[in-house]
Write a protein that holds these residues in place. Structure first.
Motif, short mmCIF file in Angstrom:
data_model
loop_
_atom_site.label_atom_id
_atom_site.label_comp_id
_atom_site.label_asym_id
_atom_site.label_seq_id
_atom_site.Cartn_x
_atom_site.Cartn_y
_atom_site.Cartn_z
N THR A 1 8.00 1.16 -12.72
CA THR A 1 7.78 1.74 -11.40
C THR A 1 6.54 1.15 -10.74
OG1 THR A 1 8.85 3.83 -12.01
CG2 THR A 1 7.32 3.89 -10.14
N ARG A 2 5.49 0.93 -11.53
CA ARG A 2 4.27 0.30 -10.99
C ARG A 2 4.58 -1.10 -10.46
NH1 ARG A 2 -0.79 1.97 -9.68
NH2 ARG A 2 -2.12 2.03 -11.49
N ALA B 1 5.88 -4.56 -5.86
CA ALA B 1 6.86 -5.49 -5.28
C ALA B 1 7.27 -5.03 -3.89
CB ALA B 1 8.08 -5.58 -6.19
N ARG B 2 7.42 -3.73 -3.71
CA ARG B 2 7.76 -3.18 -2.39
C ARG B 2 6.63 -3.45 -1.40
NH1 ARG B 2 8.59 1.32 -4.13
NH2 ARG B 2 10.84 1.13 -4.44
N GLN C 1 14.65 -3.86 -8.66
CA GLN C 1 15.21 -4.91 -9.51
C GLN C 1 14.11 -5.84 -10.01
OE1 GLN C 1 18.77 -7.06 -8.13
NE2 GLN C 1 17.71 -8.96 -8.61
N LEU C 2 13.22 -6.24 -9.11
CA LEU C 2 12.12 -7.12 -9.51
C LEU C 2 11.19 -6.41 -10.50
CD1 LEU C 2 10.62 -9.79 -9.28
CD2 LEU C 2 9.43 -8.87 -7.27
N ALA D 1 6.25 -15.99 -12.03
CA ALA D 1 5.93 -16.58 -10.73
C ALA D 1 7.19 -17.01 -10.00
CB ALA D 1 4.98 -17.77 -10.92
N VAL D 2 8.14 -17.56 -10.75
CA VAL D 2 9.41 -17.98 -10.14
C VAL D 2 10.18 -16.76 -9.64
CG1 VAL D 2 11.64 -19.07 -10.57
CG2 VAL D 2 9.55 -20.07 -11.53
N LEU D 3 10.26 -15.71 -10.48
CA LEU D 3 10.97 -14.50 -10.09
C LEU D 3 10.34 -13.86 -8.85
CD1 LEU D 3 11.50 -12.79 -13.58
CD2 LEU D 3 13.28 -13.76 -12.11
#
Length: 201
Positions: free
Chosen positions: A131-132, A137-138, A147-148, A179-181
């Motif tokens: 969740t963190r 990511a959000r 998802q990320l 980093a790619v993701l």
């Protein structure tokens, strides 16, 4: 005045018995595992009697649970709450910790009882960790932050476990994959080095 006798860990006997028990538990659980650590050994290393241990903890299970509660209650606050980093930088900074095998993973592997408090704590911690990542990511502007977040949490757990097995620099490899993701998931502007993506500034 006579100096209090010190226990095996160099901590004064007669003071802070609860803390000494938890320090001993952290050391022994990390070095030899939960199941291989008995109450007698735990008492010996902590420099306490069984009576004293049971005054603070009703059972070994309670020692295990408290050991896990204290590991990282705020979920890497030095990373996820760092205002000096962009959201993207915070996502990747988690892979720079190079921590030993997460005790929640170790506990979940060693303890088979699904109702054991350690299993519940492990599930809660891993859910909170993902969740963190997702919240950050959000903030960074990811189209699919949950998802990320799950991908990064899984990658970090894998790096921790693989590093324990092979004693290799698995976190460096995981950081490169992360980093790619991250860059594939964020808007182009947010992925650029130094960009303040997702902050609105």
């Amino acid at each position: 005045m006579t100096e209090p006798e010190k226990g095996p860990l160099g901590l004064r006997r007669g003071r802070g018995a609860r803390e000494r028990i938890l320090i001993a538990a952290r050391q022994l659980f990390r070095e030899q595992g939960i199941n291989s650590t008995g109450i007698d050994q735990l008492c010996s290393v902590a420099g306490v009697s069984k009576r004293t241990l049971y005054q603070h903890f009703a059972s070994k299970d309670e020692v295990i649970a408290e050991h896990l509660r204290r590991f990282d209650p705020d979920i890497l606050p030095g990373v996820f709450d760092c205002a000096d980093l962009t959201p993207r930088e915070r996502l990747l900074a988690a892979f720079e910790i190079n921590a030993p095998l997460c005790p929640f993973i170790a506990a979940a592997v060693e303890i088979q009882d699904p109702d054991h408090p350690a299993r519940a704590l492990s599930r809660d911690y891993k859910t909170a960790f993902a969740t963190r990542f997702a919240d950050t990511a959000r903030e960074a502007g990811a189209a699919h932050p949950e998802q990320l977040g799950e991908q990064l949490a899984l990658l970090l757990d894998g790096a921790s476990a693989r590093g324990r097995v092979f004693s290799t620099e698995s976190f460096a490899t995981a950081a490169a994959i992360a980093a790619v993701l991250v860059d594939n998931a964020l808007p182009t502007a947010a992925a650029l080095p130094g960009a303040r993506g997702g902050t609105g500034s």
